[in-house]
Write an enzyme that holds these catalytic residues in place. Structure first.
Site, PDB file in Angstrom:
ATOM      1  CG  ASP A  73       1.231   2.754  -3.951  1.00  9.62           C
ATOM      2  OD1 ASP A  73       0.566   2.295  -4.228  1.00  9.62           O
ATOM      3  OD2 ASP A  73       0.877   4.104  -4.490  1.00  9.62           O
ATOM      4  CG  HIS A  74       0.218  -3.876  -1.354  1.00 15.22           C
ATOM      5  ND1 HIS A  74       1.730  -4.733  -1.786  1.00 15.22           N
ATOM      6  CD2 HIS A  74      -0.999  -4.822  -0.828  1.00 15.22           C
ATOM      7  CE1 HIS A  74       1.675  -5.610  -1.106  1.00 15.22           C
ATOM      8  NE2 HIS A  74      -0.038  -6.013  -0.180  1.00 15.22           N
ATOM      9  NE  ARG A  75      -0.741   2.581  -7.488  1.00 11.59           N
ATOM     10  CZ  ARG A  75      -1.047   3.260  -7.523  1.00 11.59           C
ATOM     11  NH1 ARG A  75      -0.944   3.725  -9.229  1.00 11.59           N
ATOM     12  NH2 ARG A  75      -0.261   4.892  -7.031  1.00 11.59           N
ATOM     13  CB  ILE A  98       5.495  -0.790  -0.607  1.00 12.22           C
ATOM     14  CG1 ILE A  98       6.712   0.460  -0.961  1.00 12.22           C
ATOM     15  CG2 ILE A  98       6.137  -1.465   0.919  1.00 12.22           C
ATOM     16  CD1 ILE A  98       6.559   1.372  -0.364  1.00 12.22           C
TER      17      ILE A  98
END
Ligand code: CAO
Length: 443
Positions: free
Chosen positions: A415-417, A419
């Site tokens: 989850d790029h939010r 990591i």
């Protein structure tokens, strides 16, 4: 005094030998004169047959799928003797409400599969609770496949039939579909009002595939339906990135093979996945943001101090992800035994809700099947998932020469939010290091 009367198919014009597609009453139901009793359908149109009397239905003489013609017995009804006689059949024809079939004949169809924009079903009162349909440029004939009573029901609830997928025969929309649609729409508004604005997607087109050849409709089973919902939710709400890497597991595999005799003694098969689980936990300890969930506000990261790992298991009924608890505290053989036991229960549909909840991080291993890499979907509300593909013997350049090494492909979706890309690359690098040095796992 009560009188029992018969209700028969009235004059229905050119319709002969037509199919009953809906039975709208059951024995014991009270009906009013003009209430619809059954829907029949020819290849040109469908129509509802209304009751010519008020009273209580004693027996329904037809079922869905029966074929009927004028004069066939539909039901028996108990009325009061004060009830006037039925309007003569010929005269009741006006009460029969024919409806042009929604799906045009093959020859009438437009060249493409696009459904024409519908506005005839546009609800008179478009409630705020329902997702807005896309703008309709021009009025057109109704396109959804539904009987008049279902259309009426949808109109009363303000539901646009063009947005509803039918579960009935040949994609027909039935009353339950309308109810499900409204429930879903209400749920969306209650729990995630922002989704309406975020997900302005065209509704799925209803396509009659039978136009192109023979088809079979296979309803999704419960496991698939539930998995589909959570996968879809994760897919649209989590910004995914996948980091690929590979780990040199030459020594790990040599060690694993050396333990086969011990495994046989304990009746346990020590698979590569067991080592991957231990290596993941060891890496998670160094990267706690991968062992976490965002709270429902999306503003706080909940860091978990326990290590429960979800394992994707392929079953004949679909994918399930049971959770193996406290992986950090268990030895390799115990873990291998638990993995075998839980995947067996998954395949026999014996998992409980407790087996499926409480995970921190998931692993999806397709190594036993094949493939070089893939992009697994994060198992929300977790923030990362590791995909494992089939190991391959490769020439690796080491100490000034190529040597054959067994390489395990890793695909980490996150989850790029929560990591960053650099952190994900550090995570897979660490994970490969742990897997490459078997002492990290056995000591
Ligand atoms: N590379 C090469 N071979 C591998 C391997 C890998 N990475 N991982 C496992 N294998 C081999 C095993 O050694 C075993 O070989 P033998 O039968 O010769 O001993 C064989 O593949 C089968 O292993 P397994 O599947 O029984 O055991 P496992 O511990 O690897 O996996 C489980 C268990 C439950 C994860 C697996 O059976 C399964 O269901 N996998 C599918 C998961 C899935 O569908 N994921 C997709 C989800 S979408 O994101």
């Amino acid at each position: 005094m009560a009188v029992e009367r018969e209700i028969r198919v009235p004059e229905i014009g050119d319709f002969e030998d037509v199919e009953v597609i809906e039975v709208l009453v059951a024995a014991g139901d009270s009906v009013q004169r003009e209430d619809s009793l059954v829907t029949i359908e020819s290849d040109k149109a469908s129509m509802e047959i209304p009751s010519p009397f008020s009273g209580v239905i004693g027996e329904v003489a037809v079922s869905v799928g029966d074929r009927v013609r004028e004069g066939a017995l539909l039901a028996r009804i108990t009325t009061s003797d004060a009830e006037p006689d039925a309007v003569p059949i010929a005269a009741s024809r006006n009460a029969v409400k024919p409806e042009a079939n929604d799906r045009p004949e093959a020859n009438d169809r437009p060249a493409t599969n696009d459904r024409p924009p519908a506005s005839a079903e546009q609800p008179a009162r478009n409630t705020a609770a329902l997702p807005s349909p896309p703008p309709h440029p021009a009025p057109a004939a109704p396109t959804a496949h539904a009987s008049p009573s279902v259309r009426r029901f949808a109109r009363e609830l303000g539901a646009n039939l063009d947005l509803i997928r039918g579960s009935g025969r040949k994609g027909r929309i039935v009353k339950d579909d309308v109810q499900d649609f409204v429930k879903r729409a209400l749920g969306q508004v209650d729990t995630a009002p922002h989704l309406e604005n975020l997900l302005q997607v065209e509704p799925a087109r209803s396509i009659d595939f039978s136009e192109f050849g023979e088809i079979e409709i296979a309803p999704l089973n419960n496991i698939r339906r539930i998995a589909a919902k959570s996968l879809h939710r994760s897919w649209v709400t989590i910004p995914h990135v996948t980091q690929f890497d590979e780990a040199d597991i030459t020594e790990l595999e040599a060690y694993r093979n050396s333990q086969q005799a011990e495994g046989e003694k304990r009746s346990v098969k020590l698979t590569t996945l067991t080592f991957v689980m231990k290596a993941v936990v060891s890496t998670l300890k160094e990267f706690p943001q991968f062992c976490a969930s965002l709270d429902e506000t999306g503003e706080n990261l909940i860091l978990k101090r326990y290590f429960h790992i979800g394992i994707a298991v392929d079953t004949p009924n679909g994918l399930v992800v049971p959770v193996v608890r406290e992986v950090d505290r268990k030895g390799l053989f115990d873990l291998a035994a638990e993995l075998a036991e839980v995947s067996e229960r998954a395949r026999n549909r014996k998992l409980t809700q407790a087996d499926l909840s409480g995970g921190c991080f998931s692993i999806s291993s397709l190594g036993g099947i094949g493939g070089t890499a893939f992009t697994p979907i994060v198992n929300g509300p977790e923030v990362a998932i590791l995909g494992v593909s089939r190991h391959v013997l490769k020439p690796i350049y080491l100490d000034d020469r190529f040597v054959p090494r067994l390489m395990l492909p890793l695909s980490l979706s996150y989850d790029h939010r929560v990591i960053d890309g650099a952190t994900a690359a550090r995570f897979t690098t660490k994970l490969s290091d742990v897997l490459s040095d078997v002492r990290n796992l056995v000591l």
